[in-house]
Design a protein around this motif. Structure first.
Motif, PDB file in Angstrom:
ATOM      1  N   ILE A 185      36.933  24.751  22.718  1.00 11.69           N
ATOM      2  CA  ILE A 185      37.199  25.976  23.500  1.00 11.69           C
ATOM      3  C   ILE A 185      37.657  25.586  24.901  1.00 11.69           C
ATOM      4  CG2 ILE A 185      36.062  27.989  24.532  1.00 11.69           C
ATOM      5  CD1 ILE A 185      34.367  28.122  21.926  1.00 11.69           C
ATOM      6  N   ASP A 186      38.787  26.146  25.309  1.00  9.89           N
ATOM      7  CA  ASP A 186      39.298  25.843  26.653  1.00  9.89           C
ATOM      8  C   ASP A 186      38.533  26.614  27.714  1.00  9.89           C
ATOM      9  OD1 ASP A 186      41.603  24.062  26.221  1.00  9.89           O
ATOM     10  OD2 ASP A 186      42.327  25.728  24.998  1.00  9.89           O
ATOM     11  N   LEU A 187      38.269  27.892  27.426  1.00 10.18           N
ATOM     12  CA  LEU A 187      37.600  28.720  28.442  1.00 10.18           C
ATOM     13  C   LEU A 187      36.671  29.702  27.740  1.00 10.18           C
ATOM     14  CD1 LEU A 187      39.123  30.335  31.581  1.00 10.18           C
ATOM     15  CD2 LEU A 187      37.748  31.731  30.029  1.00 10.18           C
ATOM     16  N   GLN A 188      35.418  29.663  28.125  1.00  8.48           N
ATOM     17  CA  GLN A 188      34.412  30.540  27.522  1.00  8.48           C
ATOM     18  C   GLN A 188      34.056  31.657  28.497  1.00  8.48           C
ATOM     19  OE1 GLN A 188      32.619  30.423  24.341  1.00  8.48           O
ATOM     20  NE2 GLN A 188      32.220  32.472  25.137  1.00  8.48           N
ATOM     21  N   VAL A 189      34.226  32.896  28.069  1.00  9.02           N
ATOM     22  CA  VAL A 189      33.776  34.054  28.851  1.00  9.02           C
ATOM     23  C   VAL A 189      32.321  34.322  28.497  1.00  9.02           C
ATOM     24  CG1 VAL A 189      34.092  36.533  29.239  1.00  9.02           C
ATOM     25  CG2 VAL A 189      36.096  35.075  28.838  1.00  9.02           C
ATOM     26  N   LEU A 190      31.498  34.527  29.521  1.00  9.08           N
ATOM     27  CA  LEU A 190      30.078  34.819  29.304  1.00  9.08           C
ATOM     28  C   LEU A 190      29.642  36.022  30.124  1.00  9.08           C
ATOM     29  CD1 LEU A 190      28.373  31.303  29.739  1.00  9.08           C
ATOM     30  CD2 LEU A 190      28.861  32.465  27.562  1.00  9.08           C
ATOM     31  N   GLU A 238      35.059  24.893  12.722  1.00 10.17           N
ATOM     32  CA  GLU A 238      36.307  25.607  13.058  1.00 10.17           C
ATOM     33  C   GLU A 238      36.627  25.457  14.548  1.00 10.17           C
ATOM     34  OE1 GLU A 238      37.436  29.302  10.568  1.00 10.17           O
ATOM     35  OE2 GLU A 238      35.323  29.517  11.052  1.00 10.17           O
ATOM     36  N   ILE A 239      35.584  25.489  15.367  1.00  9.40           N
ATOM     37  CA  ILE A 239      35.809  25.299  16.816  1.00  9.40           C
ATOM     38  C   ILE A 239      36.368  23.896  17.063  1.00  9.40           C
ATOM     39  CG2 ILE A 239      34.689  25.128  19.088  1.00  9.40           C
ATOM     40  CD1 ILE A 239      32.702  27.303  18.135  1.00  9.40           C
ATOM     41  N   ARG A 240      35.771  22.912  16.403  1.00  7.93           N
ATOM     42  CA  ARG A 240      36.262  21.533  16.569  1.00  7.93           C
ATOM     43  C   ARG A 240      37.697  21.415  16.071  1.00  7.93           C
ATOM     44  NH1 ARG A 240      30.879  20.105  15.449  1.00  7.93           N
ATOM     45  NH2 ARG A 240      31.244  20.126  13.201  1.00  7.93           N
ATOM     46  N   VAL A 278      23.464  31.400   5.823  1.00  3.64           N
ATOM     47  CA  VAL A 278      23.639  31.407   7.281  1.00  3.64           C
ATOM     48  C   VAL A 278      23.807  29.987   7.852  1.00  3.64           C
ATOM     49  CG1 VAL A 278      22.565  32.055   9.485  1.00  3.64           C
ATOM     50  CG2 VAL A 278      22.559  33.656   7.560  1.00  3.64           C
ATOM     51  N   PRO A 279      22.940  29.013   7.479  1.00  2.03           N
ATOM     52  CA  PRO A 279      23.130  27.668   8.054  1.00  2.03           C
ATOM     53  C   PRO A 279      24.513  27.094   7.728  1.00  2.03           C
ATOM     54  CG  PRO A 279      20.965  27.845   7.045  1.00  2.03           C
ATOM     55  CD  PRO A 279      21.708  29.086   6.658  1.00  2.03           C
ATOM     56  N   ALA A 280      24.989  27.313   6.479  1.00  2.00           N
ATOM     57  CA  ALA A 280      26.311  26.779   6.114  1.00  2.00           C
ATOM     58  C   ALA A 280      27.402  27.478   6.914  1.00  2.00           C
ATOM     59  CB  ALA A 280      26.554  26.964   4.612  1.00  2.00           C
ATOM     60  N   HIS A 281      27.252  28.784   7.103  1.00  2.00           N
ATOM     61  CA  HIS A 281      28.249  29.524   7.881  1.00  2.00           C
ATOM     62  C   HIS A 281      28.283  29.019   9.325  1.00  2.00           C
ATOM     63  CE1 HIS A 281      30.758  32.666   9.402  1.00  2.00           C
ATOM     64  NE2 HIS A 281      29.798  33.076  10.217  1.00  2.00           N
ATOM     65  N   CYS A 282      27.110  28.763   9.881  1.00  2.00           N
ATOM     66  CA  CYS A 282      27.038  28.291  11.278  1.00  2.00           C
ATOM     67  C   CYS A 282      27.686  26.912  11.407  1.00  2.00           C
ATOM     68  CB  CYS A 282      25.584  28.244  11.745  1.00  2.00           C
ATOM     69  SG  CYS A 282      24.834  29.880  11.845  1.00  2.00           S
ATOM     70  N   ALA A 283      27.436  26.051  10.416  1.00  2.00           N
ATOM     71  CA  ALA A 283      28.045  24.712  10.454  1.00  2.00           C
ATOM     72  C   ALA A 283      29.565  24.837  10.345  1.00  2.00           C
ATOM     73  CB  ALA A 283      27.485  23.853   9.319  1.00  2.00           C
ATOM     74  N   ASP A 284      30.039  25.769   9.500  1.00  2.00           N
ATOM     75  CA  ASP A 284      31.491  25.980   9.362  1.00  2.00           C
ATOM     76  C   ASP A 284      32.088  26.484  10.676  1.00  2.00           C
ATOM     77  OD1 ASP A 284      31.309  25.267   6.739  1.00  2.00           O
ATOM     78  OD2 ASP A 284      31.506  27.305   5.930  1.00  2.00           O
ATOM     79  N   TYR A 285      31.356  27.371  11.341  1.00  2.00           N
ATOM     80  CA  TYR A 285      31.846  27.938  12.606  1.00  2.00           C
ATOM     81  C   TYR A 285      32.037  26.816  13.637  1.00  2.00           C
ATOM     82  CZ  TYR A 285      32.511  31.914  15.803  1.00  2.00           C
ATOM     83  OH  TYR A 285      33.044  32.850  16.666  1.00  2.00           O
ATOM     84  N   GLY A 299      24.463  24.147  23.509  1.00  2.00           N
ATOM     85  CA  GLY A 299      25.272  22.919  23.455  1.00  2.00           C
ATOM     86  C   GLY A 299      26.727  23.234  23.142  1.00  2.00           C
ATOM     87  N   THR A 300      26.938  24.222  22.251  1.00  2.00           N
ATOM     88  CA  THR A 300      28.303  24.641  21.896  1.00  2.00           C
ATOM     89  C   THR A 300      29.002  25.199  23.138  1.00  2.00           C
ATOM     90  OG1 THR A 300      27.207  25.472  19.878  1.00  2.00           O
ATOM     91  CG2 THR A 300      29.590  25.875  20.094  1.00  2.00           C
ATOM     92  N   ILE A 301      28.321  26.071  23.841  1.00  2.00           N
ATOM     93  CA  ILE A 301      28.905  26.696  25.043  1.00  2.00           C
ATOM     94  C   ILE A 301      29.221  25.628  26.088  1.00  2.00           C
ATOM     95  CG2 ILE A 301      28.356  28.215  27.004  1.00  2.00           C
ATOM     96  CD1 ILE A 301      26.672  29.913  24.968  1.00  2.00           C
ATOM     97  N   MET A 302      28.309  24.674  26.243  1.00  2.00           N
ATOM     98  CA  MET A 302      28.493  23.645  27.278  1.00  2.00           C
ATOM     99  C   MET A 302      29.688  22.745  27.008  1.00  2.00           C
ATOM    100  SD  MET A 302      26.480  23.918  29.830  1.00  2.00           S
ATOM    101  CE  MET A 302      26.264  22.294  30.569  1.00  2.00           C
ATOM    102  N   GLU A 303      30.145  22.689  25.739  1.00  2.00           N
ATOM    103  CA  GLU A 303      31.302  21.847  25.427  1.00  2.00           C
ATOM    104  C   GLU A 303      32.633  22.521  25.757  1.00  2.00           C
ATOM    105  OE1 GLU A 303      30.856  20.480  21.376  1.00  2.00           O
ATOM    106  OE2 GLU A 303      29.137  19.277  21.975  1.00  2.00           O
TER     107      GLU A 303
END
Ligand code: F6R
Length: 261
Positions: A126-131, A119-121, A109-116, A185-189
């Protein structure tokens, strides 16, 4: 932060869809962050309608979903993979290879999260995040006390969130305890944020997020620090806002050039 109070979820979803459509027309390879749950269903329907009837082209769009339940396979009836397929992806022309969700069956899981995160970077962010927002103020599955600087990781759901989401499962015991979620932090970027909230059950969370102190006790309150966050609300979800009349006046009296931004 802009608070847009509309008569009902359909009106709110229509405005949010217009905002997303404008982004895609300006930037055909836009990167969208997507949410699941009941709230964005009408938004997705509206985007599908714009694709079918208005030619809105998603062929260069990429997407990253906020979260997935740990332990659920993509074809599980309550998985967010399945939800997105049924409620959005099968209705638009996003190439399969451009769609990403956290893997609920990830072994490491930690490696998958780091990969995710990587991938975003790699996609340029992300240009626009729906919440949506939880009745306790969570965004993604960042429950109370989540670090406001957190990144994609495993989280443990509160009982309140498990109960809120039990309607998607046969019974409460089937709702997983663990999830993978983008961090706050991810969402805020993400360059802009579109948060939708409907119903009186969200009123306290929305008021805390928009008018309360910034606190990990209401994770959505961090959006006060985001340079381009808009809340699209119906009347009941706006019911506990102290400055509701002011927000309505602001929206009604926007200069023409600012409308639809
Ligand atoms: C879903 C998500 C959650 C939901 C929130 C509200 O991907 O990240 O934060 O947005 O739990 O859920 P609904 O819309 O079902 O009330």
């Amino acid at each position: 932060m802009e608070i847009i109070i509309t008569p009902d979820p359909a009106a709110a979803s229509h405005l949010a869809a217009r905002r997303i459509a404008r982004l895609i027309r300006e930037k055909p390879d836009a990167v969208l962050g997507l949410a699941t749950g009941s709230t964005p269903v009408t938004l997705y329907k509206e985007l599908i309608r714009m694709h079918r009837e208005g030619g809105l082209d998603f062929s260069r769009v990429s997407t990253f979903n906020l979260d997935e339940y740990l332990g659920l396979a993509p074809d599980h009836a309550a998985s967010y993979h399945r939800f997105m397929e049924e409620n959005f992806f099968q209705g638009v022309n996003i190439p399969r290879g451009n769609i990403r969700l956290p893997d609920g069956l990830a072994k490491d899981v930690p490696a998958h999260c780091a990969d995710y995160e990587q991938e975003i970077r790699d996609a340029g962010g992300i240009d626009l995040q729906v919440l949506g927002i939880g009745s306790d103020g969570h965004i993604g599955f960042n429950e109370h006390g989540s670090s406001l600087a957190s990144r994609t990781r495993i989280k443990t759901l509160t009982e309140r969130t498990r109960e809120d989401n039990a309607r998607f499962f046969d019974k409460l015991e089937d709702v997983p305890h663990h999830v993978i979620t983008m961090g706050i932090g991810t969402i805020m970027e993400s360059r802009s944020v579109v948060l939708l909230a409907f119903g009186a059950g969200k009123a306290d969370a929305v008021a805390g997020a928009a008018e309360g102190p910034i606190t990990a006790s209401n994770p959505a309150s961090i959006l006060q620090m985001h340079p381009d966050a808009k809340f699209y609300l119906d009347e009941p979800s706006a019911g506990a806002l102290e400055r509701a009349e002011y927000y309505k006046w602001v929206f009604k009296n926007k200069p023409a050039w600012q409308a639809d931004q």
